[in-house]
Write a protein that holds these residues in place. Structure first.
Motif: not given
Length: 451
Positions: A232, A234, A238, A327, A332-333, A336, A439, A441, A444
């Motif tokens: 991804s 992000r 990151t 995010a 994830d938000r 971040a 952040a 992922g 998650r």
């Protein structure tokens, strides 16, 4: 005049008040020597001035060969007052003007901003002739700025990679968030390529160009690995934020490289079993470090740290809003936003240990850019009551910071608060690394695998 210069001679033709005189003079002769000989040959009471047929006066402090005079050239001898042409007078004024590196740096920064705006608008133009023209103009500007000529060549060459990055961005930009890592990576690679060209043409080591090359290659590697590994976007942002936060701590130790022989007497440390039994009859020696070496070390380290601080500012100002925008899932938000907050705090606290004013200012701007991006991402989601509390707390903290700044400016120092700042910096760095896992992922993904 040396013997090597006197062995080679050149033939000159002098036109003057007494007519034409052909002279054979050594290559190392100056215009004063030639004028003195011409006055003696022509029977003049005053020594004339020598100039070229177009009116350019030959200076008396340089040899004729250094001024570009070749065998068979024609020179003019005048006995009146020399009135230089307007162009020559203007060039003399320009050469005599003092250097203004700060003003040159300001103008170069302004040109970089204009180049960035031109690249942005050209990228939005789509496939049109305007985009091609802007890309070509930016490439020409990048190559022209990389040339090591002129008085302010160091400032221009430091900005040349920015023009290359702008040209790459304008040429390869495509709309879509999934393509942003590739666009940013190509932009960084364009800057690194132009920096490498400028560094190859530079007459001496250029620390800013070295930082351009290293940072451009690192950003390209990070942003290029994401699309290749199907990560991804992000993840790339990151990693860039974490690397920028770590660079603030590790760059000074890499920039200040003191040779071992300047700190230790290696010969006295080389003790073997047989030499330890010998009785030394010499006096105690000492290490003398030349002042020029210290000045060179400080200058090089200062330029490296300042350029690295500017690179940290650019990376954090670009990566933080892109991370917060990419995010979209709640977990994830949260990661971040925590990453942006703690990374900005770590950089702000690390800036206090920098004694160079420019580097400290750049790092503070980098930390504030992360916090500003975080504020813009969170303010729309806050209610009116929560927003009022946030504003009240921000005003209170700002008042405390202003009071501490005034006290510090008056000479106040506190070892206790300094230790607490170091502890806060360490905690922010630790929380930054922990937030990066969320952040990106990773947390998650592990949660979804085990649930």
């Amino acid at each position: 005049m040396s013997d090597a210069q006197s062995t080679s001679t050149i033939v000159l033709t002098i036109h003057g008040p007494a007519g034409v005189v052909d002279l054979v003079v050594p290559e190392g002769a100056t215009s004063v020597d030639v004028a003195r000989v011409y006055a003696a040959e022509a029977g003049l009471t005053a020594m004339p001035l020598l100039q070229r047929p177009l009116g350019e006066l030959l200076t008396a402090d340089r040899a004729l060969v250094d001024l570009g005079v070749e065998p068979g050239d024609l020179l003019v001898a005048t006995v009146g007052v020399h009135r230089p042409r307007k162009r020559q007078a203007l060039m003399d004024v320009v050469r005599a003007a003092p250097d203004a590196p700060r003003f040159a740096a300001f103008m170069v920064t302004l040109a970089v901003v204009v180049a960035g705006l031109a690249a942005w608008y050209a990228a939005q133009a789509g496939e049109s002739i305007q985009r091609t023209v802007v890309v070509g103009a930016l490439l020409v500007c990048a190559l022209a700025a990389a040339l090591p000529v002129g008085r302010h060549a160091p400032q221009r060459s430091s900005a040349a990679p920015a023009f290359g990055a702008a040209a790459a961005f304008a040429a390869f930009y495509e709309p879509g968030s999934h393509l942003l890592p590739a666009v940013v990576g190509v932009t960084a690679l364009g800057a690194a390529a132009v920096a490498a060209i400028a560094r190859a043409m530079a007459p001496a080591d250029h620390e800013a160009l070295t930082v351009w090359v290293v940072s451009g290659v690192v950003v390209f590697a990070v942003c290029g690995a994401g699309p290749l590994l199907e990560w991804s976007p992000r993840v790339s942002w990151t990693v860039l934020l974490v690397l920028a936060m770590l660079a603030v701590r590790f760059v000074p130790s890499l920039a200040v490289d003191v040779p071992d022989e300047a700190l230790l007497d290696l010969e006295r440390l080389a003790v073997t079993a047989w030499s330890a039994r010998d009785v030394s009859k010499s006096r105690r020696g000492r290490i003398v470090v030349p002042e020029s070496a210290i000045v060179r070390l400080v200058t090089t380290a200062t330029r490296t740290v300042t350029a690295a601080s500017a690179a940290v500012l650019v990376v954090m100002a670009v990566a933080t809003p892109l991370l917060l925008q990419s995010a979209t899932i709640d977990l994830d938000r949260i990661g971040a936003r925590c990453l942006a907050f703690f990374a900005g705090g770590a950089v702000l606290l690390a800036a206090r240990s920098y004694r160079h004013a420019a580097s400290r200012t750049l790092l503070r701007a980098a930390g504030l850019s992360a916090w500003v991006a975080l504020a813009f991402a969170m303010v729309p989601e806050l209610g009116s009551r929560t927003l009022a509390w946030v504003v009240a707390v921000a005003v209170a903290v700002g008042a405390v910071v202003v009071a501490a700044a005034v006290a510090t400016g008056r000479g106040w120092r506190s070892v206790r608060w300094s230790r607490r700042a170091e502890l806060a910096e360490s905690l922010c760095g630790s929380f930054t690394l922990a937030s990066a896992v969320v952040a990106a992922g990773v947390f998650r993904a592990l949660w979804e695998m085990t649930s």
